[in-house]
Write an enzyme that holds these catalytic residues in place. Structure first.
Site, PDB file in Angstrom:
ATOM      1  CG  ASP A   7      -1.963   1.030   1.224  1.00 37.95           C
ATOM      2  OD1 ASP A   7      -1.996   1.840   0.276  1.00 37.95           O
ATOM      3  OD2 ASP A   7      -2.749   1.061   2.180  1.00 37.95           O
ATOM      4  CG  ASP A 102      -3.147   3.622  -2.903  1.00 36.90           C
ATOM      5  OD1 ASP A 102      -4.168   2.910  -2.941  1.00 36.90           O
ATOM      6  OD2 ASP A 102      -2.899   4.385  -1.954  1.00 36.90           O
ATOM      7  CD  GLU A 103      -5.266  -1.176  -0.106  1.00 32.43           C
ATOM      8  OE1 GLU A 103      -5.953  -0.174  -0.378  1.00 32.43           O
ATOM      9  OE2 GLU A 103      -5.560  -1.983   0.768  1.00 32.43           O
TER      10      GLU A 103
HETATM   11 MG   LIG Z   1      -2.485   3.938   0.208  1.00 24.02          MG
END
Ligand SMILES: [Mg+2]
Length: 392
Positions: A7, A102-103
């Site tokens: 993350d 983003d993960e």
């Molecule tokens: Mg994040």
């Protein structure tokens, strides 16, 4: 310990601070401007220190931290950075499930022979994302998705943690119930009201009580509470188009019926677009005649839309200009493609033209406003195939 969860830390704000060194060390808030009714998308850790959080109204964020630098969402740049991060991740395993921009989860069960332990791989990923892309990424490692993500949440920001067997036994029961996947603020409040605060409390609660509180999620939550999670890492395939179509029980040639059907299709497609957080630039209608010939007409605009009205107006224009108006049809479909992220908020060009102006003037107008040839008409298309109600 084959599952890795990564993350990026304060992703949008970090990209801004990376690209604008004068913003480093300062509270940065990416999202709607403070005088608008919009919300914070991401904020830097410097802003979080003032209590600013994602999804908070920007006006409230401004009251908490008036000295913050507010920036609009620049999705194109974040998407580019995200693609670079995912390219690094893809070097370590093909089994990657993107949870968001983003993960991601990685299944490393086939990777240890070449790249070493999950901790070694996670450490390498973190170093490479930092040195090659200038961003911090936190990494959690666990025996399953739940434990890997939990580890990330516990070690953020800029950390790496392996959720060991020992932690499943000794740490997990002591955590509050909101650490369980799917237990949000509402469920937490409900559990707390029944005296269930920690995961240990949940494990000791009477099953009947849990069922009234958690319903059909009871077994899943109890599994998680014991550190068990059977969900596999599922590689995500990017959706390229969203469409619905209807095959009529009898051939239809009445324009009013076609209009009604296109309205319904536009509603369904618009709804699915919004659910998928996508806006489309290309709108296509598909028509099949009783002799099983299939025709499609489409239009592409530099601006992206996701509303029923625009989808319908455009589809209706395409139909009227198709050369098949009033002819019998056995199938009609509506598809949206060429997606942009919804954060690209631009005025809808489709809406600037009334439907009676026709498709040609719409294309002309768009080409005039942008580069010549920016908008093209799709060619006639024939295709055999199976015919029934469907979606893609
Ligand atoms: Mg994040």
């Amino acid at each position: 310990m084959d599952i890795l969860h990564c993350d990026l830390d304060a992703f949008f704000a970090s990209v801004e601070q990376r690209d604008h060194p004068e913003l480093r060390g300062k509270p940065v808030i990416v999202g709607a401007p403070p005088n608008s009714r919009g919300v914070v998308s991401t904020c830097s850790y410097e802003a979080r220190a003032f209590g600013v959080r994602s999804a908070m109204p920007s006006s409230q964020a401004y009251r908490l931290c008036p000295q913050a630098v507010f920036l609009p969402v620049d999705m194109k740049r974040y998407r580019e950075a995200s693609n670079q991060v995912f390219a690094i991740l893809a070097e370590y395993t093909p089994v990657i499930e993107a949870l968001s921009i983003d993960e991601a989860f990685l299944d490393l069960s086939g990777s240890h022979g070449i790249f070493g332990s999950s901790m070694e791989i996670g450490t390498q990923i973190r170093r490479r994302v930092k040195t090659e892309l200038g961003l911090n990424i936190s990494v959690g490692i666990g025996a399953n998705k739940f434990l890997a993500k939990l580890a990330t949440n516990l070690c953020k920001p800029d950390g790496i943690m392996e959720f060991t067997e020992d932690m499943v036994k000794n740490l997990l029961p002591t955590l509050t119930v909101d650490h369980l996947w799917g237990i949000g603020t509402v469920s937490t409040r409900r559990l707390n009201r029944s005296g269930i605060y920690t995961i240990q409390d949940l494990l000791e609660a009477p099953r009947q009580l849990l069922e009234t509180l958690l319903g059909s999620s009871t077994d899943f939550c109890l599994d998680l509470a014991r550190g068990i999670d059977y969900r596999p890492v599922t590689p995500y395939e990017e959706v390229k188009s969203i469409g619905n179509e209807i095959t009529f029980p009898e051939d239809i040639n009445e324009k009013q019926v076609i209009e009604q059907v296109l309205l319904e299709l536009a509603e369904k497609v618009a709804h699915r677009l919004r659910m998928a957080q996508r806006k489309c630039q290309t709108i296509t209608i598909k028509m099949r005649t009783p002799d099983f010939q299939t025709f499609s007409r489409s239009i592409t605009s530099p601006t992206a839309v996701d509303d029923q009205r625009t989808l319908f107006d455009t589809a209706w224009m395409l139909y009227q200009q198709s050369g098949l108006e009033g002819k019998p049809l056995r199938l009609i479909g509506l598809t949206a493609s060429r997606f942009q992220d919804r954060e690209y908020e631009q005025p809808s060009l489709f809406e600037e033209f009334s439907k009676d102006k026709g498709i040609d003037s719409l294309i002309d107008g768009l080409n005039q406003k942008y580069a010549p040839g920016a908008v093209k008409r799709a060619v006639l298309m024939h295709s055999p195939g199976h015919f029934r109600e469907g979606r893609n």
